[in-house]
Design an enzyme around this catalytic site. Structure first.
Site, short mmCIF file in Angstrom:
data_model
loop_
_atom_site.label_atom_id
_atom_site.label_comp_id
_atom_site.label_asym_id
_atom_site.label_seq_id
_atom_site.Cartn_x
_atom_site.Cartn_y
_atom_site.Cartn_z
N GLY A 12 18.38 59.74 78.32
CA GLY A 12 19.47 61.06 78.27
C GLY A 12 20.69 60.42 79.46
NE ARG A 91 13.00 62.79 63.01
CZ ARG A 91 11.73 62.35 62.53
NH1 ARG A 91 10.78 61.80 63.17
NH2 ARG A 91 11.62 62.29 61.08
CG HIS A 109 25.28 51.45 67.30
ND1 HIS A 109 23.79 51.54 66.86
CD2 HIS A 109 25.30 50.13 67.02
CE1 HIS A 109 23.28 50.31 66.53
NE2 HIS A 109 24.22 49.40 66.67
CD GLU A 174 25.95 52.98 75.09
OE1 GLU A 174 25.43 54.18 75.13
OE2 GLU A 174 24.94 51.79 75.05
C1 GRF Z 1 22.12 54.03 74.16
O1 GRF Z 1 21.99 52.63 74.28
C2 GRF Z 1 22.74 54.60 72.89
O2 GRF Z 1 23.92 53.57 72.65
C3 GRF Z 1 22.00 54.47 71.93
O3 GRF Z 1 20.55 54.96 72.60
C4 GRF Z 1 20.77 54.58 74.11
C5 GRF Z 1 20.78 55.97 74.44
O4 GRF Z 1 20.55 56.07 76.04
N1 GRF Z 1 22.01 55.34 70.79
P1 GRF Z 1 20.45 57.27 76.79
O5 GRF Z 1 19.16 58.18 76.34
O6 GRF Z 1 21.64 58.12 76.70
O7 GRF Z 1 20.35 56.62 78.47
#
Ligand code: GRF
Length: 188
Positions: A12, A91, A109, A174
């Site tokens: 999260g 999922r 992603h 991200e």
């Molecule tokens: C991230 O690397 C995102 O790009 C991918 O899953 C990971 C999630 O990380 N879809 P978090 O649960 O937000 O820490």
């Protein structure tokens, strides 16, 4: 202000970054509900601490993917959610939620899409020998990591990088990119 519903499966950290951006006034939004397909997701604990409605939806309790997603949909709609935000939701989303939220489901992603769709991205990036990596926020459609790209951020792949060091560098971007793209959606 836009109303978000965030779907998670684990750590999260993107959820946490979104909530922080809201608290700091960088994102004009409200997280109405957090839903997880895993009971032990750290993001659920975090959401509850923040006073956000946080719900575990157990796929095993439903006969079909459609019934499972209908349950999620009720939670999203009763929370007044306008944008469905996938943040580490592990999922594939089926047609039930996509049909109810056309062009209003986003995902992040950890690659520069359309390169490196799917799982296990940092390992594949390192094996490929490319010099640049990054992350992408995109609209979700029925294809895997295939919807319209809304924003990207780039990071270098450095000599001596491990999967952990590269992932960490991408994750910093991200956290910045997701809130920035969501803020741009709030102006739509
Ligand atoms: C991230 O690397 C995102 O790009 C991918 O899953 C990971 C999630 O990380 N879809 P978090 O649960 O937000 O820490």
């Amino acid at each position: 202000m836009i109303v978000l519903g965030v779907l998670i499966s684990g750590r999260g950290s993107n959820l946490m970054a979104i909530v922080k951006a809201i608290e700091e006034g960088r994102l004009n939004a409200r997280v109405a509900v957090v839903l997880s397909n895993r009971a032990d997701a750290d993001g659920l604990v975090f959401a509850r601490e923040k006073g956000i409605d946080a719900v575990w939806v157990d796929r095993g309790a439903f006969d079909s993917q459609a019934a499972y997603e209908s349950d999620i949909l009720v939670a999203l709609q009763s929370g007044g959610v306008q944008w469905v935000v996938l943040a580490g939701y592990m999922r594939i989303l089926g047609p039930t939620i996509l049909a109810a939220y056309p062009d209003h489901v986003v995902n992040i992603h950890p690659s520069l899409l359309p390169d490196f769709k799917g799982l296990d991205v940092p390992r594949r990036v390192l094996e490929s020998g490319v010099s640049e990596a990054g992350c992408t926020v995109h609209l979700v459609d029925e294809t895997l990591d295939g919807g319209r790209i809304l924003g990207q951020a780039r990071v270098p792949v450095l000599q001596g990088d491990t999967e952990a060091s590269l992932s960490a560098r991408i994750l910093v971007e991200e956290h910045r990119l997701y809130s920035q793209v969501l803020q741009s959606l709030s102006g739509l």
